[in-house]
Design a protein around this motif. Sequence first.
Motif, PDB file in Angstrom:
ATOM      1  N   MET A   1     -79.416 -24.353 -34.960  1.00 24.36           N
ATOM      2  CA  MET A   1     -80.057 -24.733 -33.707  1.00 24.36           C
ATOM      3  C   MET A   1     -79.321 -25.931 -33.117  1.00 24.36           C
ATOM      4  O   MET A   1     -79.140 -26.954 -33.759  1.00 24.36           O
ATOM      5  N   ARG A   2     -78.898 -25.761 -31.879  1.00 22.12           N
ATOM      6  CA  ARG A   2     -78.223 -26.859 -31.185  1.00 22.12           C
ATOM      7  C   ARG A   2     -79.245 -27.693 -30.429  1.00 22.12           C
ATOM      8  O   ARG A   2     -80.318 -27.222 -30.077  1.00 22.12           O
ATOM      9  N   ARG A   3     -78.865 -28.929 -30.163  1.00 17.75           N
ATOM     10  CA  ARG A   3     -79.697 -29.831 -29.368  1.00 17.75           C
ATOM     11  C   ARG A   3     -79.088 -29.914 -27.971  1.00 17.75           C
ATOM     12  O   ARG A   3     -77.980 -30.415 -27.806  1.00 17.75           O
ATOM     13  N   LYS A  98     -84.794 -23.219 -20.952  1.00 15.91           N
ATOM     14  CA  LYS A  98     -85.297 -22.626 -22.190  1.00 15.91           C
ATOM     15  C   LYS A  98     -84.988 -21.125 -22.231  1.00 15.91           C
ATOM     16  O   LYS A  98     -84.652 -20.583 -23.284  1.00 15.91           O
ATOM     17  N   LYS A  99     -85.058 -20.459 -21.075  1.00 22.83           N
ATOM     18  CA  LYS A  99     -84.715 -19.030 -21.025  1.00 22.83           C
ATOM     19  C   LYS A  99     -83.254 -18.806 -21.398  1.00 22.83           C
ATOM     20  O   LYS A  99     -82.907 -17.827 -22.049  1.00 22.83           O
ATOM     21  N   HIS A 101     -81.459 -20.840 -23.265  1.00 15.93           N
ATOM     22  CA  HIS A 101     -81.200 -21.386 -24.615  1.00 15.93           C
ATOM     23  C   HIS A 101     -82.450 -21.229 -25.483  1.00 15.93           C
ATOM     24  O   HIS A 101     -83.008 -22.227 -25.959  1.00 15.93           O
ATOM     25  N   PRO A 102     -82.901 -19.984 -25.713  1.00 18.92           N
ATOM     26  CA  PRO A 102     -84.181 -19.787 -26.402  1.00 18.92           C
ATOM     27  C   PRO A 102     -84.219 -20.280 -27.848  1.00 18.92           C
ATOM     28  O   PRO A 102     -85.289 -20.617 -28.354  1.00 18.92           O
ATOM     29  N   ASP A 103     -83.068 -20.341 -28.492  1.00 14.95           N
ATOM     30  CA  ASP A 103     -83.037 -20.734 -29.908  1.00 14.95           C
ATOM     31  C   ASP A 103     -82.626 -22.180 -30.126  1.00 14.95           C
ATOM     32  O   ASP A 103     -82.431 -22.599 -31.257  1.00 14.95           O
ATOM     33  N   ASP A 104     -82.478 -22.928 -29.037  1.00 12.93           N
ATOM     34  CA  ASP A 104     -82.030 -24.314 -29.140  1.00 12.93           C
ATOM     35  C   ASP A 104     -83.175 -25.286 -28.886  1.00 12.93           C
ATOM     36  O   ASP A 104     -84.160 -24.947 -28.219  1.00 12.93           O
ATOM     37  N   ALA A 105     -83.030 -26.491 -29.405  1.00 10.53           N
ATOM     38  CA  ALA A 105     -83.999 -27.561 -29.152  1.00 10.53           C
ATOM     39  C   ALA A 105     -83.600 -28.265 -27.859  1.00 10.53           C
ATOM     40  O   ALA A 105     -82.427 -28.578 -27.658  1.00 10.53           O
TER      41      ALA A 105
END
Length: 184
Positions: A1-3, A98-99, A101-105
């Motif tokens: 997970m990327r920030r 968020k759409k 980058h759904p898997d990122d924080a």
Amino acid sequence: MRRIGIYGGTFDPIHNGHLHVITQLITRSLVDQLILIPAGSPWLRESAPLAPGLNRLAMCELALSDLPDSIGGQVEVSDTEINRSGPTYTIDTVLEIKKAHPDDALVLIVGTDAYAQFDKWHRHEELAKLVEIIVVDRPEFPGASTLDIGALNVSATAVRSGHTELVPEAVATYIKESGLYASK
């Protein structure tokens, strides 16, 4: 997970203080990628930005070219808010990111001045659940902060008043050639 950092502002114009924040966020590995977002129509501001959105977007892109590739390569400029009609709300921008980058924080970067009004932000409770918030000290606006980065005491107001030494040379040239802030 990327920030993924989200750093919004009027950037009217972007200046060396903003570039210092960007540099610190990347070099301290507080974010893996940073999205710089010039505001469209910020509804909590008393006055609209002086420079049109496309000019502010162009200045942000020029300013990034002044950074070393190891930093600037981690930053992108987004036109999402300047292309949106009506008031621009951070919650809408965060939901859009968020759409993508759904898997990122997602990490929202705000100054102490903006954070002092956070309870007035549109849907702020929902926003706080979607992002981690990093509050950056601003020398001209003391307050409780979560991150002291040795912020520079630079303001866009000073730049608009003619202190173009506070911006990268490419931005100063753009301001002059575009006739921005000429009446200030």
